[in-house]
Scaffold this motif. Structure first.
Motif, PDB file in Angstrom:
ATOM      1  N   GLN A  16     -16.111 -24.876 -17.039  1.00 39.82           N
ATOM      2  CA  GLN A  16     -16.223 -25.608 -18.313  1.00 39.82           C
ATOM      3  C   GLN A  16     -17.391 -26.310 -18.380  1.00 39.82           C
ATOM      4  O   GLN A  16     -17.972 -27.131 -17.298  1.00 39.82           O
ATOM      5  CB  GLN A  16     -15.051 -26.704 -18.301  1.00 39.82           C
ATOM      6  N   GLN A  17     -18.279 -26.177 -19.198  1.00 37.91           N
ATOM      7  CA  GLN A  17     -19.576 -26.980 -19.479  1.00 37.91           C
ATOM      8  C   GLN A  17     -19.546 -27.486 -20.973  1.00 37.91           C
ATOM      9  O   GLN A  17     -19.815 -26.837 -21.814  1.00 37.91           O
ATOM     10  CB  GLN A  17     -20.725 -26.120 -19.266  1.00 37.91           C
ATOM     11  N   GLY A  18     -19.189 -28.777 -21.081  1.00 36.20           N
ATOM     12  CA  GLY A  18     -19.134 -29.380 -22.315  1.00 36.20           C
ATOM     13  C   GLY A  18     -17.935 -28.963 -23.190  1.00 36.20           C
ATOM     14  O   GLY A  18     -16.822 -28.831 -22.627  1.00 36.20           O
ATOM     15  N   THR A  19     -18.066 -28.312 -24.285  1.00 34.73           N
ATOM     16  CA  THR A  19     -17.119 -27.559 -25.063  1.00 34.73           C
ATOM     17  C   THR A  19     -17.013 -26.129 -24.914  1.00 34.73           C
ATOM     18  O   THR A  19     -16.468 -25.259 -25.569  1.00 34.73           O
ATOM     19  CB  THR A  19     -17.420 -27.767 -26.523  1.00 34.73           C
ATOM     20  N   TYR A  20     -17.851 -25.612 -23.972  1.00 34.65           N
ATOM     21  CA  TYR A  20     -18.041 -24.126 -23.496  1.00 34.65           C
ATOM     22  C   TYR A  20     -16.852 -23.938 -22.498  1.00 34.65           C
ATOM     23  O   TYR A  20     -17.005 -24.750 -21.280  1.00 34.65           O
ATOM     24  CB  TYR A  20     -19.037 -23.621 -23.085  1.00 34.65           C
ATOM     25  N   VAL A  21     -16.041 -23.190 -22.552  1.00 35.24           N
ATOM     26  CA  VAL A  21     -14.976 -23.024 -21.362  1.00 35.24           C
ATOM     27  C   VAL A  21     -14.844 -21.373 -21.403  1.00 35.24           C
ATOM     28  O   VAL A  21     -14.390 -20.780 -22.151  1.00 35.24           O
ATOM     29  CB  VAL A  21     -13.509 -23.541 -21.977  1.00 35.24           C
ATOM     30  N   GLU A  22     -14.616 -21.075 -20.064  1.00 32.76           N
ATOM     31  CA  GLU A  22     -14.191 -19.433 -19.891  1.00 32.76           C
ATOM     32  C   GLU A  22     -12.816 -19.620 -18.983  1.00 32.76           C
ATOM     33  O   GLU A  22     -12.616 -20.569 -18.233  1.00 32.76           O
ATOM     34  CB  GLU A  22     -15.202 -19.017 -18.824  1.00 32.76           C
ATOM     35  N   PHE A  23     -12.127 -18.474 -19.603  1.00 30.32           N
ATOM     36  CA  PHE A  23     -10.500 -18.636 -18.927  1.00 30.32           C
ATOM     37  C   PHE A  23     -10.689 -17.553 -18.157  1.00 30.32           C
ATOM     38  O   PHE A  23     -11.199 -16.343 -18.442  1.00 30.32           O
ATOM     39  CB  PHE A  23      -9.676 -18.526 -19.937  1.00 30.32           C
ATOM     40  N   ASP A  24      -9.864 -17.504 -16.949  1.00 27.19           N
ATOM     41  CA  ASP A  24      -9.904 -16.066 -16.241  1.00 27.19           C
ATOM     42  C   ASP A  24      -8.772 -15.424 -16.881  1.00 27.19           C
ATOM     43  O   ASP A  24      -7.436 -15.832 -16.723  1.00 27.19           O
ATOM     44  CB  ASP A  24      -9.460 -16.844 -14.735  1.00 27.19           C
ATOM     45  N   GLY A  55      -8.951 -11.669 -16.241  1.00 29.42           N
ATOM     46  CA  GLY A  55      -8.776 -10.531 -15.382  1.00 29.42           C
ATOM     47  C   GLY A  55     -10.381  -9.822 -15.708  1.00 29.42           C
ATOM     48  O   GLY A  55     -11.444 -10.898 -15.285  1.00 29.42           O
ATOM     49  N   ALA A  56     -10.658  -8.646 -15.805  1.00 26.38           N
ATOM     50  CA  ALA A  56     -11.831  -8.103 -15.696  1.00 26.38           C
ATOM     51  C   ALA A  56     -12.706  -8.796 -16.788  1.00 26.38           C
ATOM     52  O   ALA A  56     -14.195  -8.805 -16.724  1.00 26.38           O
ATOM     53  CB  ALA A  56     -11.757  -6.642 -15.920  1.00 26.38           C
ATOM     54  N   THR A  57     -12.230  -9.039 -17.962  1.00 24.14           N
ATOM     55  CA  THR A  57     -12.943  -9.508 -19.113  1.00 24.14           C
ATOM     56  C   THR A  57     -12.542 -11.059 -19.449  1.00 24.14           C
ATOM     57  O   THR A  57     -11.486 -11.469 -19.347  1.00 24.14           O
ATOM     58  CB  THR A  57     -12.659  -8.828 -20.447  1.00 24.14           C
ATOM     59  N   THR A  58     -13.547 -12.065 -19.450  1.00 25.63           N
ATOM     60  CA  THR A  58     -13.389 -13.309 -19.550  1.00 25.63           C
ATOM     61  C   THR A  58     -13.163 -13.636 -21.085  1.00 25.63           C
ATOM     62  O   THR A  58     -13.949 -13.321 -21.871  1.00 25.63           O
ATOM     63  CB  THR A  58     -14.735 -13.896 -18.988  1.00 25.63           C
ATOM     64  N   LEU A  59     -12.405 -14.591 -21.538  1.00 20.38           N
ATOM     65  CA  LEU A  59     -12.100 -15.224 -22.811  1.00 20.38           C
ATOM     66  C   LEU A  59     -12.804 -16.423 -22.673  1.00 20.38           C
ATOM     67  O   LEU A  59     -12.673 -17.104 -21.772  1.00 20.38           O
ATOM     68  CB  LEU A  59     -10.537 -15.059 -23.008  1.00 20.38           C
ATOM     69  N   SER A  60     -13.406 -16.865 -23.633  1.00 25.93           N
ATOM     70  CA  SER A  60     -14.406 -18.070 -23.910  1.00 25.93           C
ATOM     71  C   SER A  60     -13.971 -18.713 -24.959  1.00 25.93           C
ATOM     72  O   SER A  60     -13.680 -18.053 -25.847  1.00 25.93           O
ATOM     73  CB  SER A  60     -15.595 -18.026 -23.376  1.00 25.93           C
ATOM     74  N   ILE A  61     -14.060 -19.983 -25.160  1.00 28.50           N
ATOM     75  CA  ILE A  61     -13.974 -21.048 -26.281  1.00 28.50           C
ATOM     76  C   ILE A  61     -15.204 -21.694 -26.346  1.00 28.50           C
ATOM     77  O   ILE A  61     -15.894 -22.090 -25.658  1.00 28.50           O
ATOM     78  CB  ILE A  61     -12.748 -21.514 -26.605  1.00 28.50           C
ATOM     79  N   ASN A  62     -15.878 -22.149 -27.608  1.00 31.92           N
ATOM     80  CA  ASN A  62     -16.896 -22.919 -27.980  1.00 31.92           C
ATOM     81  C   ASN A  62     -16.738 -23.517 -29.094  1.00 31.92           C
ATOM     82  O   ASN A  62     -16.230 -22.777 -30.202  1.00 31.92           O
ATOM     83  CB  ASN A  62     -18.237 -22.505 -27.704  1.00 31.92           C
ATOM     84  N   THR A  63     -17.093 -24.733 -29.625  1.00 30.87           N
ATOM     85  CA  THR A  63     -17.260 -25.140 -30.823  1.00 30.87           C
ATOM     86  C   THR A  63     -18.135 -24.706 -31.781  1.00 30.87           C
ATOM     87  O   THR A  63     -19.344 -24.179 -31.354  1.00 30.87           O
ATOM     88  CB  THR A  63     -17.076 -26.765 -30.961  1.00 30.87           C
ATOM     89  N   ARG A  64     -17.792 -24.560 -33.178  1.00 32.03           N
ATOM     90  CA  ARG A  64     -18.885 -24.137 -33.873  1.00 32.03           C
ATOM     91  C   ARG A  64     -20.281 -24.778 -34.015  1.00 32.03           C
ATOM     92  O   ARG A  64     -21.317 -24.601 -33.955  1.00 32.03           O
ATOM     93  CB  ARG A  64     -18.334 -23.910 -35.496  1.00 32.03           C
ATOM     94  N   GLY A  65     -19.905 -26.031 -33.900  1.00 34.72           N
ATOM     95  CA  GLY A  65     -21.099 -27.121 -33.803  1.00 34.72           C
ATOM     96  C   GLY A  65     -21.756 -27.246 -32.612  1.00 34.72           C
ATOM     97  O   GLY A  65     -23.200 -27.034 -32.932  1.00 34.72           O
ATOM     98  N   SER A  66     -21.326 -26.948 -31.559  1.00 30.59           N
ATOM     99  CA  SER A  66     -22.170 -26.624 -30.182  1.00 30.59           C
ATOM    100  C   SER A  66     -22.982 -25.342 -30.327  1.00 30.59           C
ATOM    101  O   SER A  66     -23.947 -25.376 -29.829  1.00 30.59           O
ATOM    102  CB  SER A  66     -20.985 -26.482 -29.078  1.00 30.59           C
ATOM    103  N   VAL A  67     -22.304 -24.522 -30.762  1.00 32.52           N
ATOM    104  CA  VAL A  67     -23.013 -23.092 -30.992  1.00 32.52           C
ATOM    105  C   VAL A  67     -24.569 -23.246 -31.667  1.00 32.52           C
ATOM    106  O   VAL A  67     -25.471 -22.730 -31.584  1.00 32.52           O
ATOM    107  CB  VAL A  67     -22.161 -21.841 -31.490  1.00 32.52           C
ATOM    108  N   ARG A  68     -24.135 -24.017 -32.845  1.00 29.99           N
ATOM    109  CA  ARG A  68     -25.439 -24.248 -33.935  1.00 29.99           C
ATOM    110  C   ARG A  68     -26.258 -25.025 -33.095  1.00 29.99           C
ATOM    111  O   ARG A  68     -27.528 -24.898 -33.050  1.00 29.99           O
ATOM    112  CB  ARG A  68     -24.784 -24.857 -34.959  1.00 29.99           C
ATOM    113  N   GLU A  69     -25.916 -26.154 -32.358  1.00 35.20           N
ATOM    114  CA  GLU A  69     -26.754 -27.174 -31.814  1.00 35.20           C
ATOM    115  C   GLU A  69     -27.409 -26.526 -30.745  1.00 35.20           C
ATOM    116  O   GLU A  69     -28.704 -26.625 -30.435  1.00 35.20           O
ATOM    117  CB  GLU A  69     -26.079 -28.340 -31.671  1.00 35.20           C
ATOM    118  N   GLU A  70     -26.568 -25.903 -29.734  1.00 28.95           N
ATOM    119  CA  GLU A  70     -27.095 -25.666 -28.414  1.00 28.95           C
ATOM    120  C   GLU A  70     -27.894 -24.032 -28.291  1.00 28.95           C
ATOM    121  O   GLU A  70     -28.733 -24.000 -27.478  1.00 28.95           O
ATOM    122  CB  GLU A  70     -26.316 -25.621 -27.170  1.00 28.95           C
ATOM    123  N   ILE A  71     -27.526 -23.379 -28.916  1.00 29.57           N
ATOM    124  CA  ILE A  71     -27.665 -22.069 -29.023  1.00 29.57           C
ATOM    125  C   ILE A  71     -28.492 -21.411 -30.259  1.00 29.57           C
ATOM    126  O   ILE A  71     -29.555 -20.682 -30.134  1.00 29.57           O
ATOM    127  CB  ILE A  71     -26.672 -20.902 -28.955  1.00 29.57           C
TER     128      ILE A  71
END
Length: 127
Positions: free
Chosen positions: A33-41, A43-59
């Motif tokens: 987890q880094q701020g509002t970005y979270v990776e869940f285990d 298996g082979a493919t990681t599921l992640s979540i992030n807020t819409r605002g964070s994606v706009r601001e940081e990426i």
């Protein structure tokens, strides 16, 4: 060129509610987890979540606010007993979208929705 699916990121509105859903209701361990970005285990493919605002601001991606629930795709989880899993989720207040059914190809499939309305398929392995 060979592509390999590494992760899927869901853009969410209510970070705390969605984190609780995936971590505590579905029981997915947090890998990172880094701020509002979270990776869940998962298996082979990681599921992640992030807020819409964070994606706009940081990426800098032009991610619109969700005006309605998002049903443009689904994510799927394989379980041994679909009916039991659905009942466990129902008791925890998860919205069941489609009850378990046996498909003509022998797979049992049901659907629930996460707090943002993303469809989640709960199914058995295709035999």
């Amino acid at each position: 060129m060979k592509l390999a699916m590494k992760y899927v990121i869901l853009y969410v509105n209510d970070f705390e509610k969605t984190l609780h859903f995936y971590q505590h209701i579905l029981g997915l361990p947090v890998k990172m987890q880094q701020g509002t970005y979270v990776e869940f285990d998962t298996g082979a493919t990681t599921l992640s979540i992030n807020t819409r605002g964070s994606v706009r601001e940081e990426i800098g991606l032009d991610v619109p606010e969700a005006l309605s629930a998002s049903q443009t795709f689904e994510i799927g989880f394989v379980v041994e007993d679909v009916a039991a899993t659905i009942e466990t989720l129902r008791v925890q207040g998860v919205t069941v979208v489609k009850e378990p059914v046996m498909k003509p190809w022998g797979q049992t499939v049901a659907y629930v929705a996460d707090p943002d309305g993303h469809y989640i398929e709960i199914c058995t392995v295709i035999e």
